[in-house]
Design a protein around this motif. Sequence first.
Motif, mmCIF file in Angstrom:
data_model
loop_
_atom_site.group_PDB
_atom_site.id
_atom_site.type_symbol
_atom_site.label_atom_id
_atom_site.label_comp_id
_atom_site.label_asym_id
_atom_site.label_seq_id
_atom_site.Cartn_x
_atom_site.Cartn_y
_atom_site.Cartn_z
ATOM 1 N N PHE A 64 3.999 1.824 -2.825
ATOM 2 C CA PHE A 64 2.818 2.610 -3.209
ATOM 3 C C PHE A 64 1.836 1.748 -3.990
ATOM 4 O O PHE A 64 0.620 1.822 -3.780
ATOM 5 N N ALA A 65 2.350 0.916 -4.898
ATOM 6 C CA ALA A 65 1.487 0.050 -5.701
ATOM 7 C C ALA A 65 0.752 -0.958 -4.822
ATOM 8 O O ALA A 65 -0.444 -1.212 -5.014
ATOM 9 N N VAL A 66 1.456 -1.534 -3.839
ATOM 10 C CA VAL A 66 0.808 -2.475 -2.923
ATOM 11 C C VAL A 66 -0.308 -1.786 -2.155
ATOM 12 O O VAL A 66 -1.402 -2.345 -1.966
ATOM 13 N N ALA A 67 -0.063 -0.539 -1.710
ATOM 14 C CA ALA A 67 -1.081 0.214 -0.978
ATOM 15 C C ALA A 67 -2.314 0.449 -1.853
ATOM 16 O O ALA A 67 -3.453 0.309 -1.396
ATOM 17 N N MET A 68 -2.112 0.808 -3.102
ATOM 18 C CA MET A 68 -3.234 1.052 -3.997
ATOM 19 C C MET A 68 -4.016 -0.242 -4.274
ATOM 20 O O MET A 68 -5.244 -0.233 -4.365
ATOM 21 N N ILE A 69 -3.309 -1.354 -4.385
ATOM 22 C CA ILE A 69 -3.976 -2.636 -4.648
ATOM 23 C C ILE A 69 -4.808 -3.063 -3.448
ATOM 24 O O ILE A 69 -5.954 -3.531 -3.592
ATOM 25 N N THR A 70 -4.263 -2.893 -2.238
ATOM 26 C CA THR A 70 -5.048 -3.249 -1.048
ATOM 27 C C THR A 70 -6.289 -2.382 -0.933
ATOM 28 O O THR A 70 -7.324 -2.827 -0.436
ATOM 29 N N ASP A 71 -6.198 -1.133 -1.424
ATOM 30 C CA ASP A 71 -7.367 -0.255 -1.403
ATOM 31 C C ASP A 71 -8.479 -0.803 -2.285
ATOM 32 O O ASP A 71 -9.665 -0.657 -1.981
ATOM 33 N N LEU A 72 -8.110 -1.449 -3.382
ATOM 34 C CA LEU A 72 -9.118 -2.016 -4.277
ATOM 35 C C LEU A 72 -9.785 -3.243 -3.661
ATOM 36 O O LEU A 72 -10.988 -3.455 -3.818
#
Length: 287
Positions: free
Chosen positions: A72-80
């Motif tokens: 989930f954290a990786v997904a949120m970081i890629t969104d940024l």
Amino acid sequence: MTGAPASAAGGSGAKPVRGGKLGTAAVNQASLWNIANILTMVRLLLVPGFVMLLLHNGGYDPVWRSFAWAAFAVAMITDLFDGHLARAYNLVTDFGKIADPIADKAIMGAALICLSVLGDLPWWITGVILARELGITLMRFWVIRHAVIPASRGGKLKTLAQGTAAGMYVLVLTGPLATLRFWVMMVAVVLTVVTGLDYVRQAVVLRRRSLAAERAAVGRTTEAVQEAAGSPGAGAGTDTDTGAVVAGAGAAGGSEAGASGSTVRLSGGSTAVEPAVSARDGAEAER
């Protein structure tokens, strides 16, 4: 979830010029397989993996939920990063415009629904957040012919609060941290509702302004038609051969319009100026 598409027309790749940004000519040459789109695709692929990790062994294994939190954290970081890279290096593509918001809502929706299924998050919170996201998306399509609603600072803060709160719920927390995550989620819910109402207000204002501008344009066209029809030198006479009323510059009563005037013959005795009528019809068609 930032509201800024991660990626405009596909084509061949282009190398950035000195200074880190592409020239204007490179905008239409952004490749589908650019870094921004790849990050978006990674986020899409992480959604089913995240769900499987979160629900593994019944969804209550702290180790597997830690793995789910990492995904989930990786997904949120890629969104940024994907949106920033797309804007900074002119890597905007049609695929990115569609895939980026889908990936944003998919990862957040999957997290909220799974957490509610597991009983960790009340269903009313999931319902409020998902209803807001779906409603704002539909509203953007409603007003897209009038204007584009940009992402606001409040919307970006809402995204950050949602991601932080959902991530804390994915982890198995107890004691004060469990209490803290509840209040972080409450902040996210409040921001979700407030920013949603603000987007609705913006949409209504933008639509009203656009419709007012269209009515004003039609009004100016109508006035131009009336002025052209009643301007000095635009006489009306009857064609001696057909008996039709003729409007044209320099027309004499009872005679056909002179060669110097643009004439339109209308049966029934009506008068018109062809260019002005065409302009009016075009404006009404756009309306």
